[in-house]
Design an enzyme around this catalytic site. Sequence first.
Site, mmCIF file in Angstrom:
data_model
loop_
_atom_site.group_PDB
_atom_site.id
_atom_site.type_symbol
_atom_site.label_atom_id
_atom_site.label_comp_id
_atom_site.label_asym_id
_atom_site.label_seq_id
_atom_site.Cartn_x
_atom_site.Cartn_y
_atom_site.Cartn_z
ATOM 1 N N GLU A 132 -20.815 -7.109 55.679
ATOM 2 C CA GLU A 132 -20.574 -7.898 56.889
ATOM 3 C C GLU A 132 -21.790 -8.741 57.254
ATOM 4 O OE1 GLU A 132 -17.251 -7.672 59.134
ATOM 5 O OE2 GLU A 132 -17.348 -7.899 56.971
ATOM 6 N N THR A 185 -16.371 -17.216 62.391
ATOM 7 C CA THR A 185 -16.941 -16.067 63.102
ATOM 8 C C THR A 185 -18.323 -16.375 63.671
ATOM 9 O OG1 THR A 185 -15.710 -14.526 61.706
ATOM 10 C CG2 THR A 185 -17.603 -13.638 62.881
#
Length: 311
Positions: A132, A185
């Site tokens: 991530e 994001t």
Amino acid sequence: MKDYIKVFAPATVANVVCGFDVLGFAVNEPGDEVEMRITDTPGVTIKRITGDDGKLPLDAAKNTVSASVQHYLQHINRLDVGVEIELHKKMPIGSGLGSSSASTVAGLFAINKLMGDLLTAKELVPFAMKGEELACGYGHADNVAPAIMGGFVLVRSYDPLDVISLPTPEGMYAAIVYPEVDVPTKDARQMIRSKVFLKDAVTQWGNVAGLVSGLFMKDFDLIGRSMKDVLVEPTRSILIPGFEEMRSLAMENGAIGFGISGSGPSVFALAKDEATAKKITKAQQQHLNKLNINSKAFVSSVNAEGPREIK
């Protein structure tokens, strides 16, 4: 010991409205698939990626799947192992449904299986967080933890990492709609305020506690009352066309609660049964059609098992 495996890992809904970076749950669809082979040549390589329209790097150092597998092999002191990976993207990239997380988790689950299940699901979470970090610049666990562990998950602490599985009330379904608009994001995170008013923080942590309590008590009304966000959603929702109208449609059609999935643009509603969830997604997609926005819908019960081997 096996030298080949094919794995499915699920999409996830992060934040669950009020639990920014600390709450998430897994769904049964969509998800990603990884095929993995052990080879005689040491090192991790990406052989092929499908379904990504050429967006993802084949460079093993830059791809979240291979990078996480490399961290895992370093940890177990098996850098002599050769690994060949094929990644099959079965879910939209940049959807707010944990696309990078699903890929990473599939890879870690696969290598852990091939190495003889040396680590538990919870012990794999830090390796997935490395993926991530590569994908969006910040190693959060609200996608990867539920993807690995299944069900609802609370990240009580990041330092030290403390991840807790929460119960799922029987019959609960997620109604997910992905409007095909671009909300990266990193951009969505940059919009968030770094400082908040104390009164807003009090409201927020009351809602997080209420949501967790509602899951334990199987109290749908309490869950619904708690699915309110005063810190992040008011800003992020601006990036999602028709957001307030989709909220109204969800609630009018029987949703327990409604909000943004992760950083968006996907939105989700929780429902008491599958029929209600389908009714919600149908109404929301009809609304998006009127705005000339294409969308995909997914109706799923909460995925309790996390990743799984597929034949």
